[in-house]
Motif scaffolding. Structure first.
Motif, mmCIF file in Angstrom:
data_model
loop_
_atom_site.group_PDB
_atom_site.id
_atom_site.type_symbol
_atom_site.label_atom_id
_atom_site.label_comp_id
_atom_site.label_asym_id
_atom_site.label_seq_id
_atom_site.Cartn_x
_atom_site.Cartn_y
_atom_site.Cartn_z
ATOM 1 N N ALA A 263 40.221 -64.612 60.045
ATOM 2 C CA ALA A 263 40.885 -63.872 58.969
ATOM 3 C C ALA A 263 42.088 -63.112 59.530
ATOM 4 O O ALA A 263 42.105 -61.888 59.623
ATOM 5 C CB ALA A 263 39.902 -62.919 58.301
ATOM 6 N N GLU A 264 43.089 -63.871 59.933
ATOM 7 C CA GLU A 264 44.336 -63.337 60.471
ATOM 8 C C GLU A 264 45.494 -64.141 59.907
ATOM 9 O O GLU A 264 45.376 -65.349 59.703
ATOM 10 C CB GLU A 264 44.351 -63.418 62.003
ATOM 11 C CG GLU A 264 43.440 -62.436 62.710
ATOM 12 C CD GLU A 264 43.992 -61.015 62.734
ATOM 13 O OE1 GLU A 264 45.170 -60.829 62.344
ATOM 14 O OE2 GLU A 264 43.249 -60.101 63.123
ATOM 15 N N LEU A 265 46.621 -63.467 59.684
ATOM 16 C CA LEU A 265 47.775 -64.168 59.132
ATOM 17 C C LEU A 265 48.289 -65.257 60.070
ATOM 18 O O LEU A 265 48.948 -66.203 59.622
ATOM 19 C CB LEU A 265 48.893 -63.162 58.834
ATOM 20 C CG LEU A 265 48.624 -62.206 57.674
ATOM 21 C CD1 LEU A 265 49.728 -61.151 57.591
ATOM 22 C CD2 LEU A 265 48.531 -62.969 56.353
ATOM 23 N N ALA A 266 47.996 -65.146 61.356
ATOM 24 C CA ALA A 266 48.445 -66.158 62.306
ATOM 25 C C ALA A 266 47.633 -67.448 62.215
ATOM 26 O O ALA A 266 48.062 -68.489 62.733
ATOM 27 C CB ALA A 266 48.376 -65.602 63.726
ATOM 28 N N VAL A 267 46.468 -67.398 61.559
ATOM 29 C CA VAL A 267 45.615 -68.593 61.394
ATOM 30 C C VAL A 267 45.964 -69.232 60.062
ATOM 31 O O VAL A 267 45.727 -68.648 58.995
ATOM 32 C CB VAL A 267 44.124 -68.214 61.454
ATOM 33 C CG1 VAL A 267 43.251 -69.450 61.232
ATOM 34 C CG2 VAL A 267 43.794 -67.549 62.787
ATOM 35 N N ARG A 268 46.536 -70.429 60.099
ATOM 36 C CA ARG A 268 47.056 -71.058 58.882
ATOM 37 C C ARG A 268 46.528 -72.478 58.734
ATOM 38 O O ARG A 268 46.568 -73.257 59.681
ATOM 39 C CB ARG A 268 48.589 -71.076 58.907
ATOM 40 C CG ARG A 268 49.208 -69.699 59.071
ATOM 41 C CD ARG A 268 50.705 -69.766 59.245
ATOM 42 N NE ARG A 268 51.251 -68.454 59.552
ATOM 43 C CZ ARG A 268 52.538 -68.209 59.805
ATOM 44 N NH1 ARG A 268 53.416 -69.219 59.793
ATOM 45 N NH2 ARG A 268 52.941 -66.990 60.079
#
Length: 412
Positions: A263-268
Motif C-alpha cells: 500500500a504505497e504510491l510507488a507500487v503500481r
C-alpha cells in the motif's frame, strides 16, 4: 563632621519615570530593536545588490523601480517560514475541514455561476470543470482568501533571510518578469507569505510556465479573471499528464490477508491485476480501468482504502500531499452528488506530535528497524521500518503510527 563618624552617603538619584502611557525599555527590548534595525539595514543593502542582478537579467529599469523601490522587510514572513506546527492532523481531521458541507455547497454555486469559464477550460485541456473548481476551493476558498502579502515583499524577505534563499531569489526574479511582461502591476501581485499567488496559488515560476490569457485581454490575470484562473489551472494539470476521461481513483475494499507493504504510491499495477487479487470497489461496481494504479490507506488497516491512478499523481504535482489530493478528488466528486468516504475513519486514534514521531523514528532505528532520519515526518522509510516492527510483534503491518506502538517501542 564630628570625629569618628562615618561619612554620609549622598542620596541616590530618583529613578527615571516613564512618561504617562509609556513603558520603560527593558534590555530585551533594546536587543530586539537593535536586531530589527540591523535586519532593515541588511535588507536594504541586499536589495541594492539584487537590483543589479535583476537589471543584468534583462528586467527593465522602470520595472525594477516599480517593484523594489517600496519593497518592505516583513518579519512576519520569517516567523511563518520558521514555524512548524507541533501537532500533525489526521487524514479525517484534514478532510473534515477541506471537504466540508459549506465548501461543497459553495463549490456547486461557483460551478453554476462560472459555468462558461470552467467548461471552456475543461474542453480545451481535458480536465473536468469539477476538478478545476475543487482546486480553486482548496487553494483560496474560491477566491475569498488568496493571501494579503505583497508577493515581491514576501519573496524578497525570504530571499534575504529565509531557509530557502536561492529558491526565493529565483521566484522573486520570476515575479519581476511577470510584472515586466505587463501581466500584473507590482502592487496588485498579492498572495501568501510563501509567494503563492492568486485564486489558485501559482508560484511565479509556475505562472511563467503555465498561466494562460483565456479572456484575450493581453494579460494573464490569475487575480481578477476567472477565465484566466480556470484555464491556467487546467493547463498546469494537463501539462503534468492529466488523463482525460479517467477518474482520480475509487474507494475500495481490500481482501483478507492483503499485504499492506504494497500500500504505497510507488507500487503500481493495472486495476485488472488488483481486481484479480480480490480488491473490490466499495459500491460493488467494477474497478475503473487504470494503468499504474496504487493502493492508498491513509489511516492504516482500520481506515478507508483507495485505488488511485495517474490523475491522483497529477494532483500531487499541484501539492505533494496525499491528504490534499484526496481532498481535491472527494470535493470534485461530491459537487455532482457523488459519495464522500464510505468506510469509517478510526477517530479514536490520536495523532502523534512531531516530537513523538521523532521519538518513534529514533526508537525504531535503535531497535534495528531502519526508519531513516528522525525528522518528525512519516515518509516511506519510516513506514517501512514501522511495518517491519509490526511484523515482528505479530500485528498487521500497515505502517500507521499510533501512540500504542510508540509506547511498546519505548518500553524496556
Amino acid at each position: 563632621m564630628p570625629a569618628g563618624s562615618a561619612p554620609t552617603a549622598p542620596a541616590p538619584a530618583a529613578p527615571a519615570v516613564p512618561a504617562p502611557g509609556t513603558q520603560a525599555a527593558t534590555p530585551a527590548d533594546t536587543v530586539l530593536q537593535a536586531s530589527a534595525e540591523a535586519d532593515k539595514a541588511g535588507f536594504a543593502q541586499w536589495l541594492t545588490t539584487f537590483r543589479q542582478e535583476a537589471l543584468q537579467a534583462g528586467i527593465r529599469p522602470a520595472t525594477v523601480a516599480a517593484a523594489l523601490d517600496n519593497a518592505e522587510w516583513l518579519p512576519r514572513v520569517i516567523e511563518l517560514d520558521r514555524s512548524q506546527p507541533e501537532f500533525t492532523r489526521t487524514p479525517w481531521a484534514y478532510l473534515d475541514s477541506a471537504v466540508s458541507d459549506a465548501r461543497i455547497q459553495r463549490g456547486r454555486a461557483v460551478l453554476a455561476e462560472q459555468r462558461g469559464a470552467l467548461d471552456a477550460a475543461s474542453a480545451r485541456y481535458g480536465v473536468p470543470a469539477e476538478v478545476i473548481a475543487a482546486i480553486w476551493g482548496m487553494e483560496s476558498n474560491y477566491g475569498s482568501n488568496f493571501g494579503s502579502f505583497r508577493t515581491v515583499d514576501a519573496l524578497a524577505t525570504l530571499a534575504y533571510e529565509g531557509r530557502r534563499r536561492d529558491w526565493a531569489r529565483g521566484e522573486l526574479l520570476a515575479a519581476l518578469r511577470i510584472i515586466d511582461q505587463g501581466d500584473i502591476a507590482a502592487d496588485r501581485m498579492i498572495g501568501s507569505w510563501a509567494g503563492a499567488m492568486g485564486h489558485t496559488q501559482f508560484l511565479p515560476s509556475v505562472f511563467l510556465g503555465y498561466a494562460v490569457d483565456a479572456d484575450g485581454d493581453g494579460h494573464r490575470d490569475i487575480w481578477g479573471s476567472v477565465p484566466d484562473v480556470a484555464a491556467s489551472t487546467a493547463n498546469f494539470l494537463a501539462r503534468m499528464g492529466w488523463q482525460p476521461g479517467q477518474p482520480w481513483g475509487v474507494e475500495v475494499r481490500l481482501p483478507q490477508g492483503f499485504d499492506y507493504e504494497r500500500a504505497e504510491l510507488a507500487v503500481r499495477h493495472p486495476s485488472t491485476q488488483w481486481a484479480a487479487e480480490g480488491v473490490q470497489s466499495i459500491d460493488g461496481q467494477p474497478l475503473p480501468a487504470l494503468d499504474g494504479a496504487s493502493i492508498l490507506v491513509p489511516a492504516g488497516v482500520r481506515g478507508p482504502a483507495f485505488l488511485v491512478g495517474p490523475n491522483f499523481r497529477v494532483l500531487l504535482r499541484y501539492n505533494n500531499s496525499t491528504n490534499y489530493a484526496l481532498g481535491v478528488g472527494l470535493l470534485a466528486r461530491q459537487f455532482t452528488g457523488g459519495p464522500g468516504v464510505t468506510a469509517p475513519w478510526p477517530r479514536d486514534l490520536q495523532p502523534l506530535t512531531r516530537t513523538q514521531t521523532r521519538d518513534l523514528q529514533n526508537a525504531l532505528n535503535a531497535r534495528g528497524f531502519a526508519a531513516g532520519t528522525a525528522d518528525g515526518v512519516m515518509g516511506p522509510a519510516t513506514r517501512a521500518g514501522l511495518r517491519r516492527y509490526q511484523q515482528s510483534i505479530g500485528q498487521v503491518a500497515d505502517g500507521y503510527p499510533t501512540l500504542e506502538l510508540l509506547q511498546r517501542l519505548q518500553a524496556p
